[in-house]
Design an enzyme around this catalytic site. Sequence first.
Site, PDB file in Angstrom:
ATOM      1  N   SER A 126      26.110 -18.537 -57.500  1.00  0.00           N
ATOM      2  CA  SER A 126      25.335 -19.619 -58.192  1.00  0.00           C
ATOM      3  C   SER A 126      24.037 -19.500 -58.594  1.00  0.00           C
ATOM      4  O   SER A 126      23.409 -18.543 -58.044  1.00  0.00           O
ATOM      5  CB  SER A 126      25.560 -20.904 -57.432  1.00  0.00           C
ATOM      6  OG  SER A 126      24.645 -21.917 -57.954  1.00  0.00           O
ATOM      7  N   TYR A 139      22.985 -24.679 -49.399  1.00  0.00           N
ATOM      8  CA  TYR A 139      23.775 -24.201 -50.615  1.00  0.00           C
ATOM      9  C   TYR A 139      22.976 -22.987 -51.166  1.00  0.00           C
ATOM     10  O   TYR A 139      23.449 -21.763 -51.267  1.00  0.00           O
ATOM     11  CB  TYR A 139      24.029 -25.105 -51.424  1.00  0.00           C
ATOM     12  CG  TYR A 139      24.766 -24.800 -52.684  1.00  0.00           C
ATOM     13  CD1 TYR A 139      26.282 -24.671 -52.672  1.00  0.00           C
ATOM     14  CD2 TYR A 139      24.070 -24.427 -53.908  1.00  0.00           C
ATOM     15  CE1 TYR A 139      26.996 -24.191 -53.749  1.00  0.00           C
ATOM     16  CE2 TYR A 139      24.867 -24.022 -54.959  1.00  0.00           C
ATOM     17  CZ  TYR A 139      26.206 -23.858 -54.995  1.00  0.00           C
ATOM     18  OH  TYR A 139      26.851 -23.332 -55.997  1.00  0.00           O
ATOM     19  N   LYS A 143      24.105 -18.836 -51.139  1.00  0.00           N
ATOM     20  CA  LYS A 143      24.291 -18.039 -52.555  1.00  0.00           C
ATOM     21  C   LYS A 143      23.507 -16.922 -52.482  1.00  0.00           C
ATOM     22  O   LYS A 143      23.747 -16.006 -53.090  1.00  0.00           O
ATOM     23  CB  LYS A 143      24.143 -19.092 -53.799  1.00  0.00           C
ATOM     24  CG  LYS A 143      25.249 -20.009 -53.835  1.00  0.00           C
ATOM     25  CD  LYS A 143      26.817 -19.461 -53.849  1.00  0.00           C
ATOM     26  CE  LYS A 143      27.567 -20.581 -53.954  1.00  0.00           C
ATOM     27  NZ  LYS A 143      28.995 -19.915 -54.050  1.00  0.00           N
TER      28      LYS A 143
END
Length: 234
Positions: A126, A139, A143
Amino acid sequence: MARCFEGKTALVTGGSRGIGKALAERLLQEGAKVYVIGRSKENLNKLKVENPSFNTIQVDVSDWDQTKTAVEQIGYLTKKILSILGIEKFEEIINTNFKSAFNITKIVTRGLISAGRPGVVVNMSSVGGLKAAAGFMPYCVSKAMMDMLTKVTALELGPHKIRVNSVNPTILKTDMTKDICENEEFVHVYTSQHPLRKFATVEDVVNATLFLLSDDSAMITGSSLAVEGGYLIH
């Protein structure tokens, strides 16, 4: 140098030897109240003998609960921070986004190597791994871990003719994001940050992935391909 850390409190992990110890000693010299975390009771005791001014805490930092209990001895310095992070959710995201990719890559590539066959791995990462986003710490961290996994495994698996890359998309228009993608205010603010002034689509990500899987990218490995309409330019 002036005692520029006078009245400050410092916490040094791995501070009973090596770089950590040198840093802890310097902070103490500069006037800080220093807490040193270490796993070895013997090393911590030696440190305390060398300078009784050190505050030592014996704990294995890989144990989250034990660490939380031990470090909370310091009080306000850490209590607030540790409560904000949310260990359960953090572990869930790391397990889902990073550990799963690591595990599957290990299993699949071991099989390829054993069979003497080439291969290609494309990790779904991402833009969150390339640019920080407030409120999305677990998050983004997961990533970023995946992007480094991509680079290291590309380095290690290259001699076995296995390429590893990642695709790093921005927010896509999918069923999961339907609500926010139909919010006019959000759409205006979000797309204004992209030179192309539009959302990425599932097809954009699929096309990028297929490119990295194909022989057309035979000389590309260890790369993170951003599919984000220029979002990272600014």
